[in-house]
Write a protein that holds these residues in place. Structure first.
Motif, PDB file in Angstrom:
ATOM      1  N   ALA A  35      93.249  70.737  79.467  1.00 15.37           N
ATOM      2  CA  ALA A  35      93.138  69.955  77.927  1.00 15.37           C
ATOM      3  C   ALA A  35      95.245  69.841  78.140  1.00 15.37           C
ATOM      4  O   ALA A  35      95.337  69.120  77.405  1.00 15.37           O
ATOM      5  CB  ALA A  35      93.240  69.951  76.574  1.00 15.37           C
ATOM      6  N   LEU A  45      97.455  74.853  66.877  1.00 21.38           N
ATOM      7  CA  LEU A  45      96.563  74.169  66.910  1.00 21.38           C
ATOM      8  C   LEU A  45      95.876  75.561  66.602  1.00 21.38           C
ATOM      9  O   LEU A  45      94.708  74.661  65.853  1.00 21.38           O
ATOM     10  CB  LEU A  45      95.897  73.536  68.378  1.00 21.38           C
ATOM     11  N   LYS A  73      88.285  74.934  67.097  1.00 26.21           N
ATOM     12  CA  LYS A  73      89.129  73.578  66.697  1.00 26.21           C
ATOM     13  C   LYS A  73      90.310  73.743  67.983  1.00 26.21           C
ATOM     14  O   LYS A  73      90.180  72.270  67.719  1.00 26.21           O
ATOM     15  CB  LYS A  73      89.501  74.341  65.871  1.00 26.21           C
ATOM     16  N   ARG A  76      89.597  71.748  70.225  1.00 22.14           N
ATOM     17  CA  ARG A  76      88.642  70.427  70.480  1.00 22.14           C
ATOM     18  C   ARG A  76      86.893  70.509  71.286  1.00 22.14           C
ATOM     19  O   ARG A  76      87.017  69.877  71.874  1.00 22.14           O
ATOM     20  CB  ARG A  76      89.351  68.961  70.918  1.00 22.14           C
ATOM     21  N   ILE A  77      86.676  71.491  71.396  1.00 19.22           N
ATOM     22  CA  ILE A  77      85.820  72.180  72.294  1.00 19.22           C
ATOM     23  C   ILE A  77      84.660  72.562  71.223  1.00 19.22           C
ATOM     24  O   ILE A  77      84.900  73.143  70.056  1.00 19.22           O
ATOM     25  CB  ILE A  77      85.530  72.853  73.316  1.00 19.22           C
ATOM     26  N   SER A  78      83.200  72.753  71.830  1.00 18.48           N
ATOM     27  CA  SER A  78      82.027  73.308  70.517  1.00 18.48           C
ATOM     28  C   SER A  78      82.834  75.085  70.763  1.00 18.48           C
ATOM     29  O   SER A  78      82.880  75.548  71.169  1.00 18.48           O
ATOM     30  CB  SER A  78      80.791  73.465  71.186  1.00 18.48           C
ATOM     31  N   THR A 108      84.635  67.316  79.846  1.00 19.00           N
ATOM     32  CA  THR A 108      84.851  68.360  78.459  1.00 19.00           C
ATOM     33  C   THR A 108      84.049  68.606  77.922  1.00 19.00           C
ATOM     34  O   THR A 108      82.936  68.787  78.319  1.00 19.00           O
ATOM     35  CB  THR A 108      85.539  66.927  77.740  1.00 19.00           C
ATOM     36  N   ARG A 110      82.845  68.434  74.985  1.00 14.67           N
ATOM     37  CA  ARG A 110      82.201  67.350  74.005  1.00 14.67           C
ATOM     38  C   ARG A 110      81.042  67.026  75.213  1.00 14.67           C
ATOM     39  O   ARG A 110      80.472  66.382  74.598  1.00 14.67           O
ATOM     40  CB  ARG A 110      83.120  66.639  73.473  1.00 14.67           C
TER      41      ARG A 110
END
Length: 144
Positions: A35, A45, A73, A76-78, A108, A110
């Motif tokens: 990332a 973050l 979070k 920004r991944i599960s 990614t 996602r």
């Protein structure tokens, strides 16, 4: 002869927990690197202190599910991806296609999840109504 004293060989339960800590830390570091986020940025973050996050990445601390959720979070991944990596959740059943998707470092988390969802929806559809080739052959037979 007396019972042999067991020599630690790195396969005991405590060693396995330590390995899980290293594995999740390495995984988080890899995701952060992909990332292009610094440790300090991820710390802000995710709302996790910089030293604590550093210790997680180095395998010195095993984060709780709540901390993993915050890190997910921030990345920004599960959260599920981190839970699986940390050994909190079992790896979803797979096969060669899902395994290849999960292993692809160019995607990614996602993107991987979207591909897996689409793949599974196709599989469910085909299981419910037969394979596409069978459906095509059956349709051709009814036209004759």
């Amino acid at each position: 002869m007396a019972d042999k004293e067991q020599v630690p060989d790195g396969t005991g339960p405590i060693d396995k927990v330590a390995d899980l800590g290293r594995d999740i830390g390495e995984y988080i570091r890899q995701q952060r690197s992909n990332a292009k986020i610094s440790l300090r940025q991820l710390s802000k973050l995710a709302g996790v202190s910089n030293p604590y996050l550093s210790q997680i990445e180095r395998g010195m601390r095993k984060p709780s599910a709540e901390i993993l959720q915050q890190i997910a979070k921030g990345l920004r991944i599960s959260a599920e991806a981190l839970y699986v990596q940390a050994g909190i959740l079992d790896l979803p059943t797979g096969g060669p296609v899902p395994d290849a998707i999960r292993a692809d470092a160019d995607l990614t988390e996602r993107q991987k999840q979207v591909l897996l969802d689409i793949y599974e929806s196709f599989r469910r559809e085909n299981q419910a109504g037969g394979r596409p080739e069978q459906q095509h052959e059956a349709a051709a037979e009814t036209k004759e």
